[in-house]
Motif scaffolding. Structure first.
Motif, PDB file in Angstrom:
ATOM      1  N   HIS A   1       0.833  -1.202   0.000  1.00 21.76           N
ATOM      2  CA  HIS A   1       0.000   0.000   0.000  1.00 21.76           C
ATOM      3  C   HIS A   1       0.866   1.249   0.000  1.00 21.76           C
ATOM      4  O   HIS A   1       0.668   2.157   0.797  1.00 21.76           O
ATOM      5  CB  HIS A   1      -0.934  -0.020   1.219  1.00 21.76           C
TER       6      HIS A   1
ATOM      7  N   GLN B   1      -1.748   0.313  -4.629  1.00 19.85           N
ATOM      8  CA  GLN B   1      -2.301  -1.024  -4.458  1.00 19.85           C
ATOM      9  C   GLN B   1      -1.397  -2.056  -5.095  1.00 19.85           C
ATOM     10  O   GLN B   1      -1.342  -2.181  -6.310  1.00 19.85           O
ATOM     11  CB  GLN B   1      -3.724  -1.126  -5.044  1.00 19.85           C
TER      12      GLN B   1
ATOM     13  N   ARG C   1     -12.576 -13.123  -1.691  1.00 18.20           N
ATOM     14  CA  ARG C   1     -13.512 -12.338  -0.869  1.00 18.20           C
ATOM     15  C   ARG C   1     -14.575 -11.622  -1.681  1.00 18.20           C
ATOM     16  O   ARG C   1     -15.515 -11.088  -1.124  1.00 18.20           O
ATOM     17  CB  ARG C   1     -12.738 -11.323  -0.046  1.00 18.20           C
TER      18      ARG C   1
ATOM     19  N   TYR D   1      -8.753  -4.974  -9.176  1.00 18.98           N
ATOM     20  CA  TYR D   1      -8.356  -6.360  -8.922  1.00 18.98           C
ATOM     21  C   TYR D   1      -8.156  -7.085 -10.236  1.00 18.98           C
ATOM     22  O   TYR D   1      -8.821  -6.807 -11.224  1.00 18.98           O
ATOM     23  CB  TYR D   1      -9.435  -7.096  -8.120  1.00 18.98           C
TER      24      TYR D   1
ATOM     25  N   ASP E   1      -6.603  -6.808   6.458  1.00 22.74           N
ATOM     26  CA  ASP E   1      -7.933  -7.048   7.023  1.00 22.74           C
ATOM     27  C   ASP E   1      -8.947  -7.400   5.940  1.00 22.74           C
ATOM     28  O   ASP E   1      -8.698  -8.280   5.147  1.00 22.74           O
ATOM     29  CB  ASP E   1      -8.350  -5.904   7.951  1.00 22.74           C
ATOM     30  N   HIS E   2     -10.040  -6.679   5.890  1.00 23.92           N
ATOM     31  CA  HIS E   2     -11.151  -7.138   5.053  1.00 23.92           C
ATOM     32  C   HIS E   2     -10.952  -6.976   3.552  1.00 23.92           C
ATOM     33  O   HIS E   2     -11.225  -7.871   2.791  1.00 23.92           O
ATOM     34  CB  HIS E   2     -12.429  -6.414   5.468  1.00 23.92           C
ATOM     35  N   VAL E   3     -10.535  -5.780   3.149  1.00 26.12           N
ATOM     36  CA  VAL E   3     -10.498  -5.509   1.707  1.00 26.12           C
ATOM     37  C   VAL E   3      -9.060  -5.630   1.206  1.00 26.12           C
ATOM     38  O   VAL E   3      -8.207  -4.851   1.595  1.00 26.12           O
ATOM     39  CB  VAL E   3     -11.048  -4.095   1.415  1.00 26.12           C
ATOM     40  N   PRO E   4      -8.796  -6.593   0.326  1.00 25.40           N
ATOM     41  CA  PRO E   4      -7.404  -6.815  -0.097  1.00 25.40           C
ATOM     42  C   PRO E   4      -6.756  -5.594  -0.730  1.00 25.40           C
ATOM     43  O   PRO E   4      -5.540  -5.431  -0.633  1.00 25.40           O
ATOM     44  CB  PRO E   4      -7.521  -7.946  -1.122  1.00 25.40           C
ATOM     45  N   SER E   5      -7.534  -4.713  -1.337  1.00 29.59           N
ATOM     46  CA  SER E   5      -6.925  -3.557  -1.999  1.00 29.59           C
ATOM     47  C   SER E   5      -6.157  -2.699  -1.009  1.00 29.59           C
ATOM     48  O   SER E   5      -5.234  -1.998  -1.388  1.00 29.59           O
ATOM     49  CB  SER E   5      -7.999  -2.708  -2.664  1.00 29.59           C
ATOM     50  N   SER E   6      -6.554  -2.728   0.240  1.00 30.15           N
ATOM     51  CA  SER E   6      -5.915  -1.844   1.220  1.00 30.15           C
ATOM     52  C   SER E   6      -4.796  -2.533   1.980  1.00 30.15           C
ATOM     53  O   SER E   6      -4.246  -1.945   2.895  1.00 30.15           O
ATOM     54  CB  SER E   6      -6.953  -1.344   2.213  1.00 30.15           C
TER      55      SER E   6
END
Lengths: 1179, 475
Positions: A665, A754, A762, A927, B409-414
């Protein structure tokens, strides 16, 4: 209080007067004692300051210094307001009401093509660009570059003066010099005069003045050069139809769209409009309301094929994408032309089996009589390919069905004898350079371009320029070109000058000046000076349209015509004349027919040049907003790395690794490669993009500027040296070895927001196919409904299996969904208030107007957090919500930069980004998925995934997802804030109270969407001297260090509209509605647009009041009582979107009840291509 | 007046010899020897050991790092640290929890063990309580300085103001403010009350005027009258009662900082007991770390016997097993709960970029402490010291592992990563410097062991009361 002066001191008055008496007040007032007293209001206390050190003073001083050190004592913004000057207008300027913004229509051009915009100004200060809904090139939307232009206007590093040989000069001297140039050239008929500019529209004043000048100096030459040139596009049309024409596409009509590396946004001349049209066919609405077309029904979903070497937005939204090397794409076009039945197609080079399969499938789809197909091709491809594409479009009936039409050329000089020179910008530039070298050019005037930086490297334009005895440069900045010219004139920004510009279809717009910050001069003024006309730019522009007005014999008088044209931002009747083209008019030119087969060597790597997605050709290098904006797809900011596929990276022995600080990130460590072409070299870092064609290196030009302001200096790498006139867009024959493309030992740090490419099972960005959707639907009483009773969601848009047990409840709690509406009306709902009179779901809404009773739904779950009971009528009744259609999102980032402009989001710089900090309130998550992951639903081992990608990048799919604050109704952030700095408003917004925030950052940790942004240090610029302050939106607070911030749904716009509405309570023009809170003025649909929504070129964002359908319109009857005048209002657009079965809440399984929801992308893959590939999955 | 009248020197001491069945006091001790042993250090009668100077100077040097680190932090903001999105909490919070955890043993020893009639606590309680105070001071720095705007820290407390704005009582950070400040106040009070009779001893045996005045003031007029003793014992018992729930509440509430959130693997019901066990675990490790130098430098082997080390080690082993159960439970619940986020995060925790820290934690907190099963590791000072050191590292990494859970955590983008900067370390090691400095000064100027209670511990035959006067003899 005793006066503190010595009564025994000698008085200064006349002698003989006793000391305790005095003759006049003046006498006393003049005394030094009195003066001292006046100085020190509390003399006893003041005296202490003069003592060496007293206890009191010590404590005071130490106390003060502790306070200064601990608080932000060095922060000038903390100065009390009373110390700042506020000066009222003495004479109020006309039309300016403090606090009320004005919108001025004007236009912004890029490569000579205009986008109509409305510029928001507050107190005479332009602050924000919005699209002009009346303009065909905008339709109300804007793109990244238009949004960011505001910052360029106020760039403190813009050129601020005129220089001659580096010495300050004046405009008078420039005028004299220009007159001298013309005078000396008259005898030579202008043979020594050259003007170099960007392309201009045929009807513009600029073109008109140029024509005048040429009439006077017939030998003079005007070169229209643009680094992102459209030579091949223009030449392709000429080859096909024998003359220069401008093709106009209507993508609304396209059922099948084949995009051959034709990314609208970096390639197109009408990116915004084309995106809007093409994406209007991608928004699937099962409950499509016939009266208000939000999208299309499932059957009308278009199919997009993308063949490309880079990974572009177009490839991202496409149903199928085929990565090919540029040379293979040339062959692909030939094969495709052959397959659709074009005659005499030249021979194609070798193509892979997969590509051949594609040709067959795509050709079959295009030939389908029942569907309208259209093929577009990027300007980087050869004239031959363009010629062939026109032939294909003709063959498949795109022209007859109206998907492609042709108009008179919009560019200047494309119709006359100079057409070839005008069309071939690069050729003309090469010719100019030759003439400069030959000493034939006495004077070169360069208007608003930077050829020393952008010209193909083999021309060595800079060296040639030094041979020109007299050169004049006009531009926004001191740049590489101005450093070598005799004169430099500080040019105006487009928002600072009168002018005119034409849209892609020829529609003209008058550009108005909104300010002139540095007393700059425009290109038009230079031409006026050359033509020696005494008039101002404004009158010259007016003259142009006066002539047009006369020629068109327009009924209304000119003043009214002019006023209306300026006011609308569009001049009626200026769109280019359509040219009648019949089926079969197209021909393949001899050169096309005889062109040799494209040479593709399997082992060779090909370079691909593209303009930088945010910096364009380099002109925006000093724009911090654009530099910090992550580039679409690669999500790298502040750099232009070479993009390669994983397999190519392996061939080049390059790797991407993530740093311990910020890592994926923010901070990546990559290898640098050195690319050598002939004797020209460039060293660039390498960034791996899955899905990119193998054996291709994509280089974005525009960065690596040398003479530029502090912002752009040292940012990125200059790859222009690799670009030559022979190979403007691609260079073949590169090998991963020394002297060609070699990995160096150098490492480089990239800032990328990203690095995590996969969804890891998910499914944050959900998507399904047309077939999947159709299977779950059936028709009932003319409505499409879910086939399984009680189910209201497509399975692919449903909650993930982990929370399957609770998924009905979670769906019910998603604001705006049918289940939620049923639940609110349910008798078991904790708030009995809803039980009465609430019968509302998507199948009965047509009839429900009959029961417009007194009790309507209002979301009582959102009681404000206060112990003091509010009066019923003080409560808000509106429920704001947002829906984002992932099917239409092209990941262009326009929303992100619009948000930056609207909400005063600071620029942090590359270093901060590499620390994992970026402030954008809305981000586009991107993604990649491979078929083995079933569209992201399956978790895959990272190593295995990497292997799959390396084996076949062709199968990599892209998914875009814009993520602003989800405005959760059960917001995890609110619960954990110890000081209640983030709280819920009655209308459902998750508010952030900056001045209450103490910066524990718990909210950000607890935000599952990670949309909260923290001011780790002082990011906001408080420098009062900087012109950058002027760009700030006065309605949005500047955030100080140590506070959290995030998307507010543009709360300032909401509140402004509410105030406006409430203020107009007595205005009959404002509709009134019966609400649970009584009769209130209505905020009409579309009256509030969030900044991201307004900017979005594909209209993928909807925002509005979820409760609108609960209001009954009322009017006063004769007795003055409010009586219902009709049925309930229709559903708001956002509510209609949320009723769709494809609607889902991101992480709704956490029970956050997000107000922002997403519509799963519905793709339309061709079953043949899927079956043939032997790959299943979710498209 | 002394607390216990010392027998006149030279006169025959009849109760000099006694046997200590519980091995809590070694050698031949009586009221005088104990008083002198402990009191003489404060009164400057014992030459300052070299070890003390090393400890003090190291601590004082590191303290400078804290000062510099804080100055830079306040000047620029929390951005000087390695914090980022998604890891908004960094080692500052790790250190906070670590220090708070260390503090726990002191209160446990002084309050709970007192109520539980554990006589062996007497040798440890004074310095363990001091350890608590200093550790809580170190801990207290972090939540304050990690705020974006620390000058507004008082907003976390309810105070009357003109906008009628209360803190947000649902936030664990708000509870934290109450819990930690209560804990500190009660611990301070408890510590000071216990010191009063000792101050009186020091006053009475003062060798200089300054000592007499300072200790005299601190003794607050203690004359050792029966009434004084009565009130003292009542109050001591009351504070022990008050302190007992605090041992559990503070770390429970600190664990809520994580457990109340919805971050995967933070949101777990195991956290409160798990954290309390971890705190005692860490606290006893620190008690061992402090007891061993005290024994050596000041020859306190008779007062802090092998028996004490043995007991501390056993408690460490017990709580260590509880903590290990916590680790197992976390993994099991994540697996059994069948939530993609919990289980994925568990896998990330074990095999992701920070997997090394997880396995280091398991090694240092679960595997190495198993050595304590061997008697040798309980009684050999060096070995025990090393095992306790492993626990310190382990407990720090336990919190570190929790913090770096935020990276994925929850959102892979972050998803991102986090690494502390030099300024994180400056404050972290600086806080250790603060602790060492304070503790060194404590060792030199205040009685390390409770003179009063140690005397009470002596058998009745030796002039003592055979245990805690407050508990055993209060019947």
């Amino acid at each position: 209080m005793a006066l503190d002066f010595d009564p025994n001191a000698e008085s200064n008055g006349a002698g003989g007067i006793p000391d305790d008496q005095f003759q006049s007040l003046e006498q006393v007032f003049g005394s030094p004692e009195f003066e001292r007293m006046m100085k020190d209001e509390f003399p006893e206390d003041a005296a202490e300051w003069l003592d060496p050190v007293t206890r009191r003073r010590f404590l005071t001083l130490s106390g003060a210094s502790v306070a200064l050190a601990a608080a932000a004592g060095c922060n000038p913004s903390l100065k009390p307001a009373s110390q700042k000057k506020i000066i009222p207008y003495v004479k109020k300027p006309e039309a300016i009401v403090p606090g009320v913004p004005l919108f001025f229509p004007t236009a912004l051009t890029l490569g000579g093509v205009a986008v109509g915009v409305l510029v928001k100004t507050v107190e005479g200060r332009p602050i924000k660009v919005e699209g002009n809904p009346a303009h065909p090139g905008s339709l109300g939307s804007t793109d990244v570059l238009a949004q960011a232009t505001m910052l360029s206007v106020y760039d403190p590093e813009r050129s601020k003066g005129i220089t001659e040989k580096g010495q300050p000069s004046t405009w008078d001297k420039v005028q004299t010099a220009l007159k001298a140039v013309v005078d000396s050239q008259v005898s030579k008929k202008g043979a020594g005069l050259r003007i170099l500019s960007e392309p201009a529209g045929s009807k513009t004043t600029f073109a008109g003045l140029m024509a005048d000048l040429k009439a006077k100096l017939p030998e003079m030459k005007w070169i229209q050069y643009e680094a992102v040139g459209t030579e091949n596009v223009l030449a392709g049309v000429r080859e096909a139809y024998g003359k220069y024409l401008t093709p106009i596409f209507d993508f609304k009509k396209a059922d099948t769209l084949v995009s051959i590396d034709a990314d609208f946004l970096t390639n197109g001349i009408a990116g915004i409009r084309y995106t809007r049209d093409a994406m209007s066919r991608r928004k699937v609405r099962v409950h499509a309301d016939s009266r208000r077309a939000d999208g299309v029904s499932l059957e009308k979903l278009s199919r997009i094929y993308a063949v490309e070497s880079n990974v572009t937005s177009m490839g991202g939204v496409a149903d199928h994408r085929l990565p090919l090397k540029p040379s293979e794409i040339e062959s692909f076009v030939r094969e495709l032309a052959k397959a659709v039945g074009v005659q005499n197609v030249p021979a194609a080079g070798p193509l892979s089996e997969r590509a051949k399969e594609w040709v067959a499938v795509v050709a079959e789809d295009l030939k389908d009589e029942k569907k309208t197909g259209v093929v577009t091709i990027g300007n980087a491809y050869s004239v031959v390919a363009h010629n062939l594409v026109h032939a294909i479009n003709d063959k498949i009936g795109a022209v007859t069905k109206g998907a492609v039409s042709f108009v008179e050329p919009v560019g200047a000089e494309l119709a006359g004898k100079n057409a070839d020179a005008a069309a071939n910008g690069t050729g003309s530039l090469a010719e100019l350079t030759a003439e400069m070298n030959a000493g034939k050019v006495d004077t070169l005037i360069i208007l608003n371009c930077n050829p020393v930086f952008t010209a193909p490297a083999d021309l060595k334009f800079g060296a040639a320029l030094q041979k020109v005895p007299n050169s004049i440069h006009l531009g926004l900045y001191l740049d590489e070109t101005s450093a070598l010219t005799t004169w430099h004139i500080n040019g105006t920004h487009e928002l600072e000058t009168w002018g005119d510009a034409q849209a892609y279809d020829g529609t003209a717009t008058v550009q108005q000046p909104l300010l002139n910050l540095y007393g700059s001069h425009s290109a038009l003024e230079v031409l006026v000076a050359l033509a020696d006309k005494p008039s101002s730019a404004e009158s010259i522009v007016q003259d142009t349209w006066r002539k047009f007005h006369a020629a068109q014999k327009i009924a209304v008088d000119f003043d009214l015509f002019w006023h209306k044209s300026v006011e609308r931002g569009v001049i009626e009747g200026t769109e280019a004349k359509a040219v009648e083209i019949k089926a079969g008019d197209v021909k393949l030119s001899d050169t096309t027919q005889k062109s040799p087969a494209p040479a593709t060597k399997a082992s060779d790597i090909e370079l691909v040049f593209r303009p930088d997605p945010t910096i364009y050709d380099g002109r925006f290098a000093n724009n911090g907003w654009l530099q910090e904006l992550p580039k679409p797809i690669s999500l790298v900011c502040w750099d232009n790395p070479a993009l390669v596929s994983p397999a190519t990276a392996e061939r080049l022995k390059c790797e991407v690794s993530y740093a311990w600080t910020a890592g994926e990130h923010g901070q990546s460590h990559v290898d640098k490669i050195e690319i050598t072409i002939e004797d020209r070299k460039a060293r660039v870092p390498v960034w791996v993009v899955p899905g990119l064609a193998d054996d291709v290196i994509v280089l974005h030009f525009g960065l690596g500027r040398e003479i530029v302001g502090e912002v752009g200096k040292g940012v990125g790498f200059n790859v222009y040296p690799l670009r030559s006139t022979k190979a403007l867009w691609t260079v073949g024959g590169i090998k991963p070895e020394p002297g060609s493309a070699e990995r160096t030992q150098e490492k480089y740090t990239l800032a990328s927001t990203q690095g995590q490419h996969a969804m890891e099972g998910r499914r944050p960005a959900r998507h399904g196919t047309k077939e999947q959707a159709a299977k779950e639907l059936k028709s009932e009483h003319g409505h499409m409904v879910m086939a399984v009773h009680g189910k209201d969601a497509f399975s692919f848009a449903d909650n993930p299996p982990a929370s399957a047990a609770e998924k009905d409840l979670m769906r019910a709690l998603l604001p705006g969904t049918p289940k939620e509406r049923e639940w609110m009306a349910d008798e078991h709902h904790p708030q009995k208030f809803f039980a009465k009179g609430f019968k509302n779901n998507i199948h009965t809404h047509e009839e429900e107007g009959e029961e417009g009773g007194d009790h309507h739904a209002h979301d009582k779950r959102l009681l404000p957090l206060t112990l003091i009971q509010d009066h019923e009528h003080n409560k808000l009744y509106r429920r704001w919500g947002m829906a984002i259609d992932l099917g239409a999102c092209i990941g262009c980032n326009a929303c992100a930069i619009a948000c930056v402009a609207e909400n005063n989001i600071p620029v942090l710089g590359k270093t901060e980004v590499t620390r994992g900090r970026i402030m954008h309130w809305i981000r586009i998550d991107r993604y990649f998925s491979v078929p083995e992951e079933h569209g992201g639903t399956q978790r895959m081992d990272a190593k295995e995934r990497a292997e799959v990608i390396a084996k076949s990048t062709a199968e990599v799919k892209l998914h875009f997802q814009p993520v602003p604050c989800q405005q959760c109704e059960k917001a995890p952030c609110e619960l954990v804030c110890p000081v209640a700095a983030t709280v819920h408003s009655a209308d459902g917004l998750n508010d952030m109270v900056y001045n209450r925030c103490v910066g524990t950052r718990y909210c950000a940790n607890n935000c599952p969407y990670k949309v909260r942004r923290f001011n780790f240090v002082q990011y906001a610029n408080y420098d009062k001297e900087s012109t950058l302050q002027l760009v700030n939106n006065p309605e949005v607070t500047m955030r100080t260090r140590g506070v959290m911030e995030k998307c507010t749904y543009c709360v300032q716009r909401i509140r402004a509209a509410e105030i406006e509405a409430e203020r107009e309570h007595d205005n009959p023009a404002r509709r009134k509605v019966q609400t649970p809170m009584g009769v209130r003025p209505l905020i009409e649909e579309g009256e509030i647009k969030t900044a991201c929504q307004a900017a979005c070129p594909s209209n993928a964002i909807s925002f509005g009041d979820l409760n609108q359908d609960q209001y009954v319109p009322v009017a006063k009857d004769a007795k003055g009582e409010w009586k219902p005048t009709g049925r309930r209002l229709p559903f708001s657009e956002v509510a209609r979107w949320k009723l769709e079965p494809s609607n889902y809440g991101l992480l709704a399984e956490l029970n956050t009840m997000p107000r922002t929801s997403y519509l799963a992308a519905i793709k339309n893959p061709n079953p043949k291509l899927l079956a043939d590939a032997g790959k299943g999955g979710h498209g | 007046m002394a607390t216990v009248t010392a027998p006149a020197t030279g006169s025959p001491v009849e109760h000099e010899i006694f046997t200590d069945d519980e091995h809590l006091i070694g050698g031949k001790q009586n009221l005088v020897t104990i008083g002198e042993k402990i009191g003489n250090v404060c009164l400057g009668e014992v030459p300052t050991p070299k070890g003390w100077w090393i400890m003090f100077l190291t601590g004082f040097t590191l303290l400078q790092a804290l000062v510099i680190g804080l100055c830079w932090l306040f000047y620029l903001g929390t951005g000087v640290w390695g914090l980022n999105s998604p890891v908004f909490w960094g080692v500052a919070i790790v250190n906070f929890v670590w220090w708070i955890g260390i503090g726990h043993a002191g209160t446990l020893i002084s309050a709970i063990l007192l109520l539980m009639h554990q006589k062996w606590r007497t040798s440890l309680n004074r310095f363990a309580e001091s350890m608590t105070l200093f550790a809580v001071m170190c801990a207290g720095i972090f939540p304050l300085i990690h705020m974006g705007r620390p000058w507004l820290a008082y907003w976390l407390f309810p105070f009357p103001n003109n906008i009628a704005m209360w803190p947000q009582f649902r936030s664990p950070l708000c509870w934290d403010a109450f819990a930690v400040s209560t804990y500190f106040s009660v611990s301070l009070l408890f510590w000071f009350i216990g010191l009063i009779p000792d101050f009186a001893y020091l006053r009475d045996h003062a060798k200089s005027k300054i000592q007499q005045v300072v200790y005299g003031m601190l003794a607050m007029g203690w004359r050792g009258s029966a009434m004084h003793w009565r009130r003292y014992e009542k109050l001591y018992l009351l504070l022990a009662g008050l302190g007992t729930p605090l041992v559990f509440s503070v770390h429970t509430i600190v664990s809520f900082d994580f457990a109340v959130s919805i971050v995967p693997l933070w949101h777990a019901t195991i956290f409160p007991p798990f954290f309390v066990a971890g705190a005692i675990f860490a606290g006893f490790a620190m008690v061992i770390w402090l007891a061993i130098p005290i024994r050596h430098w000041y020859g306190m082997k008779d007062l802090i016997t092998e028996k004490h080390l043995d007991v501390c080690a056993k408690i460490m082993l017990g709580t260590g097993l509880l903590v290990s159960y916590g680790y197992f439970s976390e993994v099991w619940m994540a697996f059994y709960g069948h939530s993609v986020y919990e289980w994925d995060t568990t896998l990330q925790r074990m095999f992701g970029p920070y997997g090394w820290s997880y396995w280091l934690l398991i090694l240092t907190n679960t595997i190495i402490p198993q050595l304590i099963w061997f008697k040798k590791f309980r009684t050999n000072e060096l070995l025990l010291f090393l095992v306790a050191g492993s626990v310190h590292i382990g407990m720090w990494f336990e919190r570190y592992v929790i913090i770096v859970t935020l990276t994925r955590d929850h959102v892979p983008s972050s998803w991102g990563r986090y690494a502390p900067t030099i300024w994180d370390y400056a404050v972290m090691f600086g806080s250790m410097g603060l602790f060492l400095t304070l503790f060194a000064l404590f060792m030199r100027f205040l009685p390390m062991l409770s003179i009063t209670e140690m005397r009470e511990l002596l058998p009745r035959a030796a002039g003592g009361r055979d245990g805690h006067a407050v508990m055993e003899n209060a019947k």
